[in-house]
Design an enzyme around this catalytic site. Structure first.
Site, PDB file in Angstrom:
ATOM      1  N   ASN A 268      63.086  55.838  18.928  1.00  0.00           N
ATOM      2  CA  ASN A 268      63.021  54.649  19.775  1.00  0.00           C
ATOM      3  C   ASN A 268      61.937  54.862  20.838  1.00  0.00           C
ATOM      4  OD1 ASN A 268      64.359  56.582  21.370  1.00  0.00           O
ATOM      5  ND2 ASN A 268      65.417  55.002  22.531  1.00  0.00           N
TER       6      ASN A 268
ATOM      7  N   CYS B 281      62.033  55.583  23.968  1.00  0.00           N
ATOM      8  CA  CYS B 281      62.215  56.697  24.903  1.00  0.00           C
ATOM      9  C   CYS B 281      62.423  58.030  24.198  1.00  0.00           C
ATOM     10  CB  CYS B 281      63.379  56.407  25.848  1.00  0.00           C
ATOM     11  SG  CYS B 281      63.207  54.839  26.731  1.00  0.00           S
TER      12      CYS B 281
ATOM     13  N   GLU C  95      64.707  59.519  22.443  1.00  0.00           N
ATOM     14  CA  GLU C  95      65.953  60.268  22.297  1.00  0.00           C
ATOM     15  C   GLU C  95      66.755  59.840  21.068  1.00  0.00           C
ATOM     16  OE1 GLU C  95      67.500  56.631  24.409  1.00  0.00           O
ATOM     17  OE2 GLU C  95      65.653  57.801  24.311  1.00  0.00           O
TER      18      GLU C  95
ATOM     19  N   THR D 110      67.397  58.061  32.528  1.00  0.00           N
ATOM     20  CA  THR D 110      68.414  57.340  33.312  1.00  0.00           C
ATOM     21  C   THR D 110      67.837  56.850  34.638  1.00  0.00           C
ATOM     22  OG1 THR D 110      69.173  59.425  34.282  1.00  0.00           O
ATOM     23  CG2 THR D 110      70.301  58.675  32.286  1.00  0.00           C
ATOM     24  N   ALA D 111      66.614  56.369  34.637  1.00  0.00           N
ATOM     25  CA  ALA D 111      65.946  56.016  35.890  1.00  0.00           C
ATOM     26  C   ALA D 111      66.745  55.024  36.711  1.00  0.00           C
ATOM     27  CB  ALA D 111      64.560  55.451  35.586  1.00  0.00           C
TER      28      ALA D 111
END
Length: 438
Positions: free
Chosen positions: A91, A93, A95, A267-268
């Site tokens: 994806n 990001c 992960e 997890t910004a």
């Protein structure tokens, strides 16, 4: 990467001529690629190192074009027991690494545990972590059934594989609370133990759900059906082998409700909401400005403030020097060396340590982890070595390359800032007055 290392050439193909390459990995890809070269299908050949250097140049200039490793993603995936099941991509990001096909669009349901809330007077609370992980997996599994799917392909994939991705945030908070430098051996050991506990509890809960509701439809196509865990694929031994063997037997008997259970996402936003540091990363700075749609906010490391107040060092002079150093405390002479080690910023933590820690926890992550890499002044040589090291450590994916601007800004708390060799009026609290900040 092997051809880069050995100084060989790399062939560029028209995908219409060799469409089968995208569905291969490992030895099968190597054989098909070499055969296509031998048959003269290459449109062009370049030095592999030149191509790699171009990739590094793009990373240095943009931070994008993330280096992900298809062989590692496929060889170490629970979903790829059958040759027909291929992980083609991640994806955004990086992960989530799941199989896709013309009829299936990979989907994942994500959640992150706030590790900062699992530290007590006695140290890290592994019992509390286990309870949180088990609860989270049940919630995430329920999402598969109640979710809205915009396409038939996404619905088909999620119902067949039922993957979930339980991650974490606040690892830096844990180290601050326990007064551990980020890459000290005790911190690294704790990081691995936390990840192993999450993986164990996630699999245990998925097995319990399978006992009640039945395993996911494609369980027979997974490595878990043959009793293989993620750490087996990394050839790593867990801390308590006996409990893992008991779980292995239960999974063989009842199956798993979810083909994948762990993924560490960035997890910004949610880390900001709960007041924790992001996912698995060291802090960017002890003092920084965060910009959101709601405005700009000055954020200070509350753990450092507490320590400095206890030592009587939270003074205006010390605060000003931390601001001048852009949130670093390494140049403040009064601060003890122990605190300087604990409160380093990401720019002061070796990237080798960050990659090593990612590789150490990876045997307990059956998807992947959003691993940002940071380098203050990137060069092609530094980046080439860094990503080659990540590949050799067996990592599946990497995320952004973060670097600092070429012209740094040394801030004061009153009216001056030095930007390159030019003085301009500025205030940390009023950046709109500063040409450089704008």
């Amino acid at each position: 990467m092997r051809r880069v290392e050995s100084g060989e050439r790399w062939s560029l193909f028209d995908p219409k001529v060799v469409p089968h390459l995208s569905d291969l990995h490992g030895d099968d890809f190597d054989a098909a690629y070499s055969r296509a070269e031998a048959e003269g299908h290459a449109m062009k050949q370049v030095a592999a190192r030149d191509l790699y250097a171009r990739m590094m140049k793009t990373l240095a200039e943009t931070g994008n074009g993330w280096m992900n490793f298809k062989d590692a993603c496929n060889r170490k995936s629970n979903q790829t027991l059958l040759p027909s099941n291929i992980v083609h991509s991640s994806n955004l990001c990086t992960e989530i690494v799941e199989v896709t096909s013309a009829g299936e669009t990979a989907v994942c349901n994500l959640g992150s545990i706030n590790l900062a809330r699992h530290v007590g007077d006695a140290g890290f609370d592994f019992e509390g972590l286990a309870e949180t992980a088990r609860t989270a997996v049940k919630f995430l599994d329920a999402v598969v059934d109640i979710n809205f799917y915009p396409t038939p392909e996404s619905a088909a994939s999620n119902k067949r594989w039922r993957p979930v991705g339980l991650g974490l945030m606040g690892l830096q908070d844990v180290f601050f609370q326990l007064r551990l430098p980020f890459d000290r051996p005790e911190a690294r050991e704790l990081s691995v133990r936390i990840q192993e506990e999450i993986y164990f509890q996630a699999l245990s809960t998925s097995c319990e759900l399978a006992q009640v509701h039945g395993p996911h439809p494609s369980f027979a196509e997974t490595r878990a059906a043959e009793g293989v865990f993620q750490f087996d694929l990394w050839r790593t031994t867990p801390r308590e082998p006996a409990r893992w063997e008991a779980l292995r037997d239960r999974i063989r008997l009842f199956g798993l409700r979810n083909s994948l259970v762990v993924a560490i996402a960035p997890t910004a936003t949610i880390a900001s909401i709960v007041g924790a540091f992001e996912c698995i990363e060291p802090q960017i700075s002890n003092l920084f400005k965060r910009e959101t749609l709601s405005g700009e906010f000055l954020q200070v490391n509350r753990y450092l403030v507490r320590e400095l107040k206890g030592l009587g060092l939270w003074t205006e002079d010390v605060r000003n020097r931390i601001k001048l150093a852009e949130g670093s405390i390494q140049s403040v002479a009064e601060i003890p060396q122990e605190l300087k080690s604990i409160f380093r910023t990401i720019w002061e933590v070796p990237m080798r340590s960050l990659i090593d820690m990612a590789a150490e926890r990876a045997p307990f992550i059956d998807q992947s982890q959003s691993l940002n890499l940071f380098i203050e002044s990137p060069t092609i040589g530094k980046l080439s070595s860094m990503y080659m090291y990540a590949w050799k450590k067996g990592l599946k994916t990497s995320y952004y390359l973060r670097s600092r601007p070429a012209t740094g800004i040394a801030k004061t708390t009153t009216t001056r800032v030095v930007e390159a060799s030019k003085d301009v009026a500025c205030s940390l609290e009023n950046p709109e007055t500063c040409e450089a900040c704008q």
